[in-house]
Design a protein around this motif. Sequence first.
Motif, PDB file in Angstrom:
ATOM      1  N   TRP A 170       0.806  -0.962   0.053  1.00 11.71           N
ATOM      2  CA  TRP A 170      -0.102  -0.123   0.397  1.00 11.71           C
ATOM      3  C   TRP A 170       0.661   0.883  -0.086  1.00 11.71           C
ATOM      4  O   TRP A 170       0.603   2.148  -0.589  1.00 11.71           O
ATOM      5  CB  TRP A 170      -1.056   0.349   1.179  1.00 11.71           C
ATOM      6  CG  TRP A 170      -2.317  -1.355   1.400  1.00 11.71           C
ATOM      7  CD1 TRP A 170      -2.341  -1.963  -0.356  1.00 11.71           C
ATOM      8  CD2 TRP A 170      -2.260  -1.520   2.219  1.00 11.71           C
ATOM      9  NE1 TRP A 170      -3.381  -2.640   1.120  1.00 11.71           N
ATOM     10  CE2 TRP A 170      -3.552  -2.200   2.274  1.00 11.71           C
ATOM     11  CE3 TRP A 170      -2.193  -1.329   3.962  1.00 11.71           C
ATOM     12  CZ2 TRP A 170      -4.191  -2.998   3.044  1.00 11.71           C
ATOM     13  CZ3 TRP A 170      -3.325  -2.443   4.534  1.00 11.71           C
ATOM     14  CH2 TRP A 170      -3.871  -3.043   4.422  1.00 11.71           C
ATOM     15  N   VAL A 171       2.018   0.704   0.819  1.00 16.82           N
ATOM     16  CA  VAL A 171       2.215   2.669   0.482  1.00 16.82           C
ATOM     17  C   VAL A 171       3.088   2.298  -0.444  1.00 16.82           C
ATOM     18  O   VAL A 171       3.326   3.847  -0.972  1.00 16.82           O
ATOM     19  CB  VAL A 171       3.168   2.446   2.001  1.00 16.82           C
ATOM     20  CG1 VAL A 171       4.938   3.424   1.922  1.00 16.82           C
ATOM     21  CG2 VAL A 171       3.363   2.496   3.744  1.00 16.82           C
ATOM     22  N   LYS A 172       3.964   1.623  -1.046  1.00 14.74           N
ATOM     23  CA  LYS A 172       4.693   1.488  -2.403  1.00 14.74           C
ATOM     24  C   LYS A 172       3.363   1.624  -3.138  1.00 14.74           C
ATOM     25  O   LYS A 172       3.836   3.008  -4.386  1.00 14.74           O
ATOM     26  CB  LYS A 172       4.920   0.736  -2.833  1.00 14.74           C
ATOM     27  CG  LYS A 172       6.594   0.681  -1.833  1.00 14.74           C
ATOM     28  CD  LYS A 172       7.515   1.698  -1.408  1.00 14.74           C
ATOM     29  CE  LYS A 172       7.656   1.928  -2.708  1.00 14.74           C
ATOM     30  NZ  LYS A 172       9.253   3.459  -2.508  1.00 14.74           N
ATOM     31  N   LYS A 173       2.494   2.178  -3.223  1.00 16.13           N
ATOM     32  CA  LYS A 173       1.079   1.553  -4.212  1.00 16.13           C
ATOM     33  C   LYS A 173       1.019   3.794  -4.250  1.00 16.13           C
ATOM     34  O   LYS A 173       1.216   4.280  -5.273  1.00 16.13           O
ATOM     35  CB  LYS A 173       0.475   1.448  -4.054  1.00 16.13           C
ATOM     36  CG  LYS A 173      -1.212   1.204  -4.825  1.00 16.13           C
ATOM     37  CD  LYS A 173      -1.919   0.308  -4.876  1.00 16.13           C
ATOM     38  CE  LYS A 173      -3.568   1.122  -4.460  1.00 16.13           C
ATOM     39  NZ  LYS A 173      -5.119   0.361  -4.235  1.00 16.13           N
ATOM     40  N   HIS A 174       0.517   4.120  -2.969  1.00 16.62           N
ATOM     41  CA  HIS A 174       0.309   5.538  -2.355  1.00 16.62           C
ATOM     42  C   HIS A 174       1.373   6.742  -2.534  1.00 16.62           C
ATOM     43  O   HIS A 174       1.184   7.762  -2.115  1.00 16.62           O
ATOM     44  CB  HIS A 174      -0.391   5.712  -1.526  1.00 16.62           C
ATOM     45  CG  HIS A 174      -2.028   5.103  -1.587  1.00 16.62           C
ATOM     46  ND1 HIS A 174      -2.922   4.785  -2.970  1.00 16.62           N
ATOM     47  CD2 HIS A 174      -2.309   3.703  -1.361  1.00 16.62           C
ATOM     48  CE1 HIS A 174      -3.999   3.918  -2.981  1.00 16.62           C
ATOM     49  NE2 HIS A 174      -3.534   3.296  -1.832  1.00 16.62           N
ATOM     50  N   SER A 175       2.934   6.087  -2.466  1.00 19.81           N
ATOM     51  CA  SER A 175       3.900   7.263  -2.610  1.00 19.81           C
ATOM     52  C   SER A 175       4.622   7.152  -2.747  1.00 19.81           C
ATOM     53  O   SER A 175       5.307   5.565  -2.791  1.00 19.81           O
ATOM     54  CB  SER A 175       4.116   7.967  -1.009  1.00 19.81           C
ATOM     55  OG  SER A 175       5.043   8.670  -0.606  1.00 19.81           O
ATOM     56  N   ASN A 176       5.683   8.245  -3.720  1.00 16.87           N
ATOM     57  CA  ASN A 176       7.146   7.390  -3.929  1.00 16.87           C
ATOM     58  C   ASN A 176       8.502   7.715  -3.294  1.00 16.87           C
ATOM     59  O   ASN A 176       9.382   7.626  -3.338  1.00 16.87           O
ATOM     60  CB  ASN A 176       7.323   8.644  -5.176  1.00 16.87           C
ATOM     61  CG  ASN A 176       6.720   8.587  -6.573  1.00 16.87           C
ATOM     62  OD1 ASN A 176       5.984   7.088  -6.649  1.00 16.87           O
ATOM     63  ND2 ASN A 176       5.875  10.017  -7.207  1.00 16.87           N
ATOM     64  N   LEU A 177       7.333   8.050  -2.202  1.00 17.03           N
ATOM     65  CA  LEU A 177       8.609   8.208  -1.160  1.00 17.03           C
ATOM     66  C   LEU A 177       9.296   7.025  -0.457  1.00 17.03           C
ATOM     67  O   LEU A 177       8.892   6.086  -0.688  1.00 17.03           O
ATOM     68  CB  LEU A 177       8.023   8.751   0.559  1.00 17.03           C
ATOM     69  CG  LEU A 177       7.698  10.389  -0.121  1.00 17.03           C
ATOM     70  CD1 LEU A 177       6.864  10.628   1.911  1.00 17.03           C
ATOM     71  CD2 LEU A 177       8.924  10.504   0.718  1.00 17.03           C
ATOM     72  N   PRO A 178      10.936   6.970  -0.826  1.00 20.19           N
ATOM     73  CA  PRO A 178      11.589   6.055   0.172  1.00 20.19           C
ATOM     74  C   PRO A 178      11.154   5.243   1.276  1.00 20.19           C
ATOM     75  O   PRO A 178      10.393   6.316   1.990  1.00 20.19           O
ATOM     76  CB  PRO A 178      13.409   6.686   0.348  1.00 20.19           C
ATOM     77  CG  PRO A 178      13.417   7.711  -0.531  1.00 20.19           C
ATOM     78  CD  PRO A 178      12.125   8.065  -0.486  1.00 20.19           C
ATOM     79  N   CYS A 179      10.777   3.917   1.566  1.00 20.52           N
ATOM     80  CA  CYS A 179      10.240   3.136   2.318  1.00 20.52           C
ATOM     81  C   CYS A 179      11.181   2.310   2.925  1.00 20.52           C
ATOM     82  O   CYS A 179      11.653   1.234   2.314  1.00 20.52           O
ATOM     83  CB  CYS A 179       8.950   2.223   1.527  1.00 20.52           C
ATOM     84  SG  CYS A 179       7.952   1.413   2.838  1.00 20.52           S
TER      85      CYS A 179
END
Lengths: 445, 442
Positions: A170-179
């Motif tokens: 989900w996080v990668k889907k909704h943001s381009n910020l490094p995770c």
Amino acid sequence: MKDLYGANLHSTFLGIESPNPFWLASAPPTDKEVNVRRAFEAGWGGVVWKTLGEAGPPVVNVSGPRYGAIFGADRRLLGLNNIELITDRPLEVNLEEIARVKRDYPDRAMIVSLMVPCEEEPWRKILKEVELTGADGVELNFGCPHGMAERGMGSAVGQVPEYIEMVTGWVKKHSNLPCIVKLTPNITNILGPAGAAKAGGADAVSLINTINSITSVNLEEMSPEPMIDGMGTHGGYCGPAVKPIAMNMVAEIARNQETAGLPISAIGGVTTWRDAAEFMALGASNVQVCTAAMTYGFKVVQEMASGLSQWMAEKGYNSTADFVGMATPKVTDWQHLNLDYVTKAEINQDDCIKCGRCFAACEDTSHQAIEMSEDRVFTVKDDECVACNLCVNVCPVEGCITMRELPVGDVDERTGMTIPEDKRTWLQHPNNPSADPNTCIIRGQ
Amino acid sequence: MSNSQHTPGIVPGRLNSEAYSDNFSDLHPPLDDHEARVAADRCYFCHDAPCMEACPTSIDIPLFIRQIATGTPEAAAMTIFEQNILGGMCARVCPTETLCEEVCVRETAEGKPVVIGELQRYATDKRMDAHPYKRAASTGKKVAVVGAGPAGLSCAHRLAMKGHDVVIYDARPKAGGLNEFGIASYKSTNDFAAREVEWLLSIGGIDLKLGKALGNGLNLETLAADFDAVFLGMGLAGVNALGCDGEEKDNVLDAVDFISELRQSTDLSTLPVGRHVVVIGGGMTAVDAAVQAKLLGAEDVALVYRRGQDRMNASLFEQDLAASKGVRIITHATPKAVHGNGAVREIEFAYTKDTADGLKETGETFRLPADQVFKAIGQTLGDGQGLSLEGRKIRVSDSGRTSRDGVWAGGDCASGGDDLTVTAVAEGRDAAEDIHNTLMGG
């Protein structure tokens, strides 16, 4: 920051630049603008802002003691545990402060730790808000073992690889910020969660979060500590005492085929430059620190930086990347260790202060391989010594007892074996029922 | 009070009252709980520990220090008392720097031993409120102990513990022996010696009779007849003479008397001391007298010893203590004559040197001004009670048996040992064990 040795401590992690590889971990030291500004002034390379939760009524912390500790004799703090939850300040206040601090310290890494319920929408929503702050990346808190875990967050997520993968996705889907996915050590095998993070698309993992623990029991009140109105709960353990556990987990991720190459930010008892160098040698690109700062204040980073710089200059490393992972290939399974490598303990009589601890340890608890003369001269019996190293570890004089490697051709007096040129591991050993029989024949056994 | 350090003659009140209390306060202030834990943590818990070997009473030092380190100093105290019931006083007066601490492996390693003496004091202080031992059932046996010093007290306590009834006699008006009368005041502050005796006697079964000594209300024949066993621990009564001209002049005194008077004084500002003081001798008593004379306000104090510094019985620590308090230590000088009209004004010494034939005078002499001269050149037994002697002391076996059946001896009056409090305690204890075995075995 003053750097007497001139080594380049600059660090790049997931494309995030910081003047050194020392970040403050998501924890009380990074809960507020005032703290983080002081940290940056002191020289920290970056921070992971204390975990934000979703908007709404703020989290409530206990108002009794939230830390417990174990100590050495001079109250040297060896281990700390806490039952503090994620930030208890309103989300919008934290976001405003993050934006302000990042604006004023553009050269420092600003990562925001997040923990919201295990549903896609809250994650999408908070990511959008974090992006507006100008922060460099996010860290997913799948680690906190107390309080929030009871509400289905923190380590409750981190203990289920499928959840890790799902939320990371989900996080990668909704943001381009490094995770960065922060892992809990409260599992049986760290490779499961690490692999799940990778599968979910995580750019990196950070570990370890704190360990389930009870630091002490109040024997008057018969209650665990820290004690809240006569009761206690397990907290998260951290500090120097947890470093060996953290190092093993870092090494496992770094050396395992499925997870190798996944960038690692190491956490767990980093107190000195040497701790940082060790974690990085095992494969971490940088380190995060909390307990050392909580014990000694932000200034400790100056020793970490000068120490690492001195060591790098002495070794000729031009950048921190030069030595990251250098020890990883040396971490192996037991079955690959050379069983024909023989050492014997050797006691330097000039250094020996005759305390007899080696004798007591060996005689009482090991292999009866140290002899004690009437005038307290301690010598190793080579025909009994199995090279266990316990005498080295209990000797109070550093370097007094060492391990001498028997050269090829020498005879091990204990076993009668001549040290061979080639090495045998368990995989070739005659006592191993599934070993290669040819190796045994060559040795004439 | 207008006297000062420069007032001629022998006068009291040379200092202000604050100086007296500062000068005679605890030499080693007690460790607090945290200091003790940190100090205890330095102990390596050695195997077959050298410190334990060096202790005349064989206290299990590593064990008691570990008990301190783990927060149980009361248990540590019991470990100490088991071997040495006067562990509290020994912690204060033992020359640890030549015993346990000298052989501490951390002394070997770093030149800084674990502070065993201070830790022993810390532990024993925690257990001085109520007496920790109970007596065994009565044996019906009676033992006489002559001398209520360290040897006699140790012997009496061990006997009482084992169920014997003990009568302990002492010549002085107070029990304690040299603990009470013969040790520098800053080593036993707050009346510790007396409090320790009271604590020790509270085990019960020990009847203390003061003002009685052999030849003064007691004789060995009667004691031997009236009791099942006798232990002699009366110390040394006589003081060696200088053997030089003018020794009989006024103010040429025994150091032990000066120390005793000082210890019993309730107001040190009333205690007179000379402007110029000379102490003759090289042992602990000499240092105790010299240092205390200086602390009482003497302008100058010289400690004069006939041989070299390395031969002094006072430990290096004691010598340094004396030097740090301003005592001038003069070695290789022997008294030749005391000068003065009635009272001493000067004392003349001859320099000496060590030769193959022993100590010889060089022929060169010098004089020191002296309002008071304190002699501390050793003590003597006096009446040997018809017992066999070894040298000038009562001959005893390892377990304290004298040449006469039913009579044991220990402490300074008996052969062997180093004339230390701690050796006296060990000898008293061991004699008690042998007396017990003898009485119960027969």
